[in-house]
Design an enzyme around this catalytic site. Structure first.
Site, PDB file in Angstrom:
ATOM      1  CD  GLU A 105     -21.791 -47.985  75.677  1.00 19.25           C
ATOM      2  OE1 GLU A 105     -22.921 -47.829  75.193  1.00 19.25           O
ATOM      3  OE2 GLU A 105     -21.339 -49.100  75.997  1.00 19.25           O
ATOM      4  CD  GLU A 125     -19.423 -51.158  71.998  1.00 16.59           C
ATOM      5  OE1 GLU A 125     -19.366 -50.795  73.180  1.00 16.59           O
ATOM      6  OE2 GLU A 125     -19.104 -50.407  71.048  1.00 16.59           O
TER       7      GLU A 125
END
Length: 479
Positions: A105, A125
């Site tokens: 990210e 995640e």
């Protein structure tokens, strides 16, 4: 400036370098340091472009696990990524090793991404009951489209650099194996107009793809209907197609916090921590390594061990010799010809656990009916001897859980088979007894064996974790 992030200018290019071993995790010091270094680079009139890289064997491998379960500290990652993306100077991210979770990210917030050979990227995640919460569900679809984003985020799989380039996650591969050289080269190419940088968040929203959304939702309803976060991932990705970027980020945050509040997130993170060091014997010191082991009899494990022996620096023989330190004995064979000075380790299928007391062995390696995780039970060995054997097995690429006196795996296996219609509850009841008996070094070892070897639902965290939660809830609500 925070010590684990540094800024330095190379001619007209400013370099932000993360140095937070072993995996450059995104702890509070790194997040703060990134913003401090970014400000330094933006205020440096001699720097026309910026490079973000990391020292060591990897880029950013993800969040700092030491912060799991703790209140967030400012600056939180979404703020850091937004600041990076807003940089007025071109910002190049250089990826090597892995760029996972928040690490990817961060890279998506940069204006150009170049990767070194062997790099892998991913947003895993979902495996911890979460979704990418720093813009990953909004930026990735803008680069790869909705269908690809759904597959990558709901699976959490790692993507090799070549595939990442083909999908559009990264902009270039650099055959150079030095991150600084690759980053400076990409930045200079951008300044010369040979390459184009761009802010991912300013790209057009991806085209709506209701067919892909329906297909992935149907797949998940078959594969993991009991899980919470994969379906929230779909909702977040869907939001990237029909809202403004800032609205998509807001929706992602709402869904991320919903996942954080889910009991499944706690269960999956508990299972994650349970797998970190189950081969460690708490009472052991630093035992001498086992480098000469005899394999007595035949077993499929032995062939696999032989394939790893050279890399592990372990000499494996078919018969004991003067230098033999341990004998690993296949089921049905006798360790009678092992010298008395050797450590005797007997293999035993879990369904034959009734024979454990009759084995002439210092350690018993219990083999489950499924999976690759084994249990190493100390029946007569000292803590140091058990640790030496566990270390040797790890060197041979065999994952083990250590225990003592009696087999945790066998007790769970027996409980599950005694009540096949309610094996989850049966394992939970058995786990409480096992913890009280002291046969486990850590109660989390019970959970790990149940999940990996006996099919206990991972999202529940394990039978002892779940039984403890149930007992706590019952006590709180009892009059």
């Amino acid at each position: 400036m925070t010590a684990c992030v540094h800024y330095q200018r190379h001619d007209d290019i400013g370099v932000i370098c993360i140095d937070n071993p072993p995996v450059n995790a995104l702890g509070h010091a790194v997040r703060s340091g990134l913003l401090d270094s970014l400000d330094e680079g933006l205020n440096d009139d001699g720097a026309r472009a910026l490079v973000l890289m990391a020292k060591g064997r990897t880029f950013i491998a993800g969040a700092d696990i030491r912060e799991f379960g703790k209140p967030p500290r400012q600056p939180i990652l979404p703020e850091v990524v937004a600041r990076l993306e807003a940089s007025a100077k071109p910002l190049v991210a250089v990826l090597h090793g892995t760029a996972l979770g928040g690490g990817l990210e961060v890279a998506l917030g940069c204006h150009y991404r170049v990767a070194l050979p062997g790099t892998r990227v991913g947003l895993p995640e979902v495996k911890l009951g979460l979704l990418p919460g720093a813009g990953g569900t909004q930026r990735l679809p803008r680069l790869v489209g909705v269908d690809n984003a759904l597959e990558l985020i709901t699976s959490g799989r790692f993507v090799p650099a070549e595939e990442a380039l083909a999908l559009g996650i990264i902009d270039a591969l650099d055959e150079n194996d030095v991150p600084l050289v690759a980053g400076l080269g990409a930045a200079r190419a951008i300044l010369k107009g040979l390459r184009t940088s761009r802010r991912t968040g300013e790209l057009p929203a991806p085209a709506a793809d209701p067919e892909a959304i329906a297909r992935h939702r149907a797949r998940l309803e078959v594969e993991v209907p009991e899980l919470f976060s994969p379906f929230r991932c779909i909702e977040a990705i869907e939001a990237s197609t029909d809202t403004r970027f800032d609205e998509g980020l807001r929706r992602e945050r709402e869904l991320f916090l919903a996942c954080m509040d889910s009991p499944q997130r706690a269960g999956l993170i508990h299972a994650f921590f349970a797998a970190r060091a189950p081969h460690k014997v708490p009472e052991a010191s630093q035992p001498p390594a086992l480098t000469h082991i005899a394999l007595i009899g035949e077993h499929p494990l032995f062939q696999r061990f032989k394939g790893q022996a050279d890399r592990a620096g372990i000499e494996l023989t078919d018969q004991p010799a003067k230098t033999t330190q341990a004998c690993l004995v296949a089921p049905g064979d006798s360790p009678a010809n092992c010298p008395d000075t050797c450590l005797r380790i007997a293999l035993l299928p879990v369904e034959h656990n009734d024979r454990l007391k009759d084995l002439n062995a210092d350690l018993v390696l219990v083999i489950p009916p499924q999976g690759t995780l084994l249990e190493l039970v100390a029946t007569g060995a000292s803590a140091d001897q058990q640790q030496a054997a566990a270390d040797a097995l790890k060197a041979l690429r065999q994952d083990v859980v250590v225990s003592r006196h009696q087999s945790l795996l066998a007790a769970l296996y027996h409980a599950a088979n005694t009540a096949p219609d309610d094996h989850v509850a049966a394992m939970q009841a058995a786990s409480l007894t096992l913890a009280k008996q002291g046969h486990c070094y850590r109660s989390s070892d019970i959970d790990l064996l149940a999940v990996e070897a006996l099919g206990y639902p991972r999202h529940l965290g394990g039978p002892h974790h779940q039984a403890t939660l149930t007992a706590s809830a019952t006590s709180e609500t009892s009059p």
